[in-house]
Each structure stands twice: as C-alpha cells, then as structure tokens.
Design a protein around this motif. Structure first.
Motif, PDB file in Angstrom:
ATOM      1  N   PHE A 118      -5.065  -3.061  -6.459  1.00  0.00           N
ATOM      2  CA  PHE A 118      -3.791  -3.704  -6.751  1.00  0.00           C
ATOM      3  C   PHE A 118      -3.007  -2.953  -7.819  1.00  0.00           C
ATOM      4  O   PHE A 118      -3.590  -2.336  -8.722  1.00  0.00           O
ATOM      5  N   MET A 158      -5.342  -0.963   0.899  1.00  0.00           N
ATOM      6  CA  MET A 158      -6.619  -1.246   1.549  1.00  0.00           C
ATOM      7  C   MET A 158      -7.050  -0.041   2.370  1.00  0.00           C
ATOM      8  O   MET A 158      -6.338   0.373   3.287  1.00  0.00           O
ATOM      9  N   LEU A 174      -0.001 -13.491   1.559  1.00  0.00           N
ATOM     10  CA  LEU A 174       0.486 -12.241   2.136  1.00  0.00           C
ATOM     11  C   LEU A 174       1.978 -12.353   2.425  1.00  0.00           C
ATOM     12  O   LEU A 174       2.420 -13.293   3.074  1.00  0.00           O
ATOM     13  N   GLU A 219       1.038  -0.644   8.234  1.00  0.00           N
ATOM     14  CA  GLU A 219      -0.023   0.266   8.672  1.00  0.00           C
ATOM     15  C   GLU A 219       0.411   1.694   8.377  1.00  0.00           C
ATOM     16  O   GLU A 219       1.518   2.089   8.749  1.00  0.00           O
ATOM     17  N   TYR A 256       1.531  -8.852  -1.784  1.00  0.00           N
ATOM     18  CA  TYR A 256       1.041 -10.218  -1.923  1.00  0.00           C
ATOM     19  C   TYR A 256       1.859 -10.925  -2.992  1.00  0.00           C
ATOM     20  O   TYR A 256       2.260 -10.328  -3.991  1.00  0.00           O
ATOM     21  N   TYR A 286      -3.964   0.592   4.843  1.00  0.00           N
ATOM     22  CA  TYR A 286      -2.866  -0.361   4.934  1.00  0.00           C
ATOM     23  C   TYR A 286      -2.302  -0.560   3.531  1.00  0.00           C
ATOM     24  O   TYR A 286      -3.009  -0.430   2.529  1.00  0.00           O
ATOM     25  N   PHE A 337       0.042  -3.511   1.360  1.00  0.00           N
ATOM     26  CA  PHE A 337       0.436  -4.912   1.407  1.00  0.00           C
ATOM     27  C   PHE A 337       1.296  -5.260   0.186  1.00  0.00           C
ATOM     28  O   PHE A 337       1.187  -4.639  -0.878  1.00  0.00           O
ATOM     29  N   LEU A 369      -9.415  -4.338  -1.933  1.00  0.00           N
ATOM     30  CA  LEU A 369      -8.060  -3.924  -2.259  1.00  0.00           C
ATOM     31  C   LEU A 369      -7.971  -3.309  -3.650  1.00  0.00           C
ATOM     32  O   LEU A 369      -8.681  -3.726  -4.569  1.00  0.00           O
ATOM     33  N   ARG A 414       2.769  -6.546   5.510  1.00  0.00           N
ATOM     34  CA  ARG A 414       1.790  -5.458   5.603  1.00  0.00           C
ATOM     35  C   ARG A 414       2.434  -4.264   6.298  1.00  0.00           C
ATOM     36  O   ARG A 414       3.354  -4.411   7.094  1.00  0.00           O
ATOM     37  N   PHE A 436       2.363  -8.526  -6.032  1.00  0.00           N
ATOM     38  CA  PHE A 436       1.418  -7.428  -6.182  1.00  0.00           C
ATOM     39  C   PHE A 436       1.483  -6.510  -4.973  1.00  0.00           C
ATOM     40  O   PHE A 436       1.408  -6.973  -3.827  1.00  0.00           O
TER      41      PHE A 436
END
Lengths: 116, 117
Positions: free
Chosen positions: B107, B95, B47, B52, B37, B33, B35, B105, B50, B91
């Motif tokens: 980053f 994941m 969050l 996938e 943030y 995944y 993300f 995670l 996200r 950020f």
C-alpha cells in the motif's frame, strides 16, 4: 467474492499479555494475509498464512511476536504477544482472489487493539 | 520488492468538483494489478477500482476512472462529480500475481480526501 468475519472488533489489553484475533472466510482460500495499520498510517503486511505450512513473515515481523495458525482453508488466527503500547493498532485479515477482471483483495472489518 | 508512493497526504475539494489523486509505484514484476481502496471511518476497506497491468485501457467505474501510465509507473485516480460520501482515506495498492495466485498487497501511505459541502 469473499466474506470475512474477524473477531474481536476491538479490545483493550494490559501490557505483557497477548491477544488472539480470529478470521473466518466463507470460502476456501489458499493464502490468507494479516496486516497492521498503526494509528493514522497505511496498511503493512505482517505475514502470509498458508494452510499446511508455516506462515511467511515480512521483514520486521517475527513469529515469536506474531504467531499465526492456519488449521484449515477457511480459518486463521493471529496472536500479538507480549503486548506493549506500541502494538496499539488495527489488525486486518485479508484474502486475495485472482480472477482476471474480478481480481480483488477482500478484508475483514479489522480489530482495533489498544494496549494500556 | 515493490514500493507505492502517494505524495498527497490530504486533499480537499468542493462537492461536485473533480479531483485527482496521484500514485506512483516501482516494480520489476510483469504480472500485477493495481487498486484504489477507500477506507471510511468505519475502517472497512472498500475496493474503488482495479487495473490489470497488461491492459492498456484505463479502468472506469461510474464516477471513478484511472490514468494508468505503465511505462511511467503512474496510476492516478480521478473522481468526477465528487460527493460527500466520497470523504475517506484512499489507498493505492499493488498486488503481484505469483505462482500461488494473488499475493499480499503493498500500500501507499494514503490520501485523506475531504469533500466540502
């Protein structure tokens, strides 16, 4: 979702001492994660804490400096030992929940450590 | 191991403008995944959105959308109609999904976004 309570929120410690940070999750999780965020920097994974086994440390982090406990599925502690000013950072605990379109990492509010 | 690169340390736009934050990543994993943030001065990680990896459709959450280019390993965030409350560090994060579930995670270095009134 997960709610994470992290204590203390901040502390000022003398060099050479240790600080233990506590992290409580409101649900049972297999893995908990500890991150360090140095001033003005991004988050770096310190270690993964699995219940019932030794923590797994990332490159550059060692157990003697960052011992971790994981006594049950909802709680973990991170100790930062033999403190030096370079350890002044924010430390965050986190859990990751996998759930398809709801997959997310949840974070505690962080502990701001200042070493003097 | 995976890496995440954010090449914009700071960006500043006027309120109501649209802004795009860049992120590239490198991985050999197939199941993961991505993300975005947000970290305001309160330092709470929030969050934003996200994605996938196995979904081709770009994720959208209200004013926030991503441009996910899997082959190029690119994952940019577009914020439309920017608001003063969007001011924060952003950020990009990766994941991996392993046998034990969600992994820790990785980053990027972050982008400090400033929304000017």
């Amino acid at each position: 979702s997960a709610v994470i309570s992290q204590k203390p929120s901040r502390d000022i410690c003398q060099r050479g001492t240790s600080l233990t940070i506590q992290c409580q999750v409101d649900s049972q999780v297999t893995m908990m994660f500890w991150y360090r965020q140095q001033p003005g920097q991004s988050l770096t994974l310190i270690a993964t804490a699995n219940q019932g086994s030794e923590a797994t440390y990332e490159s550059g982090f060692v157990i003697d400096k960052f011992p971790i406990s994981r006594p049950n599925l909802t709680f973990s502690t991170l100790t930062v030992s033999n403190l030096s000013p370079e350890d002044s950072s924010i430390y965050l605990c986190s859990v990751g929940l996998q759930g398809g379109s709801r997959t997310e990492a949840f974070f505690g509010q962080g502990t701001r450590l200042t070493v003097v | 191991a995976q890496t995440v690169t954010q090449s914009q340390p700071e960006m500043s736009v006027q309120e109501a403008e649209t802004v795009t934050l860049s992120c590239t990543y490198d991985t050999s994993e197939n199941n993961y995944y991505l993300f975005w943030y947000k970290q305001p001065p309160s330092r709470q990680m929030i969050l934003v959105i996200r994605q996938e990896a196995y979904k081709q459709q770009n994720a959208t959450e209200n004013r926030f959308s991503v441009n996910f280019q899997k082959a190029a390993k690119s994952f940019s965030l577009k914020i439309s109609d920017s608001q003063l409350g969007d001011t924060a560090m952003y950020f990009c994060a990766f994941m991996k999904i392993g046998g034990g579930g969600a992994d820790g995670l990785t980053f990027g270095k972050g982008t400090h976004l400033i929304i000017q009134p």
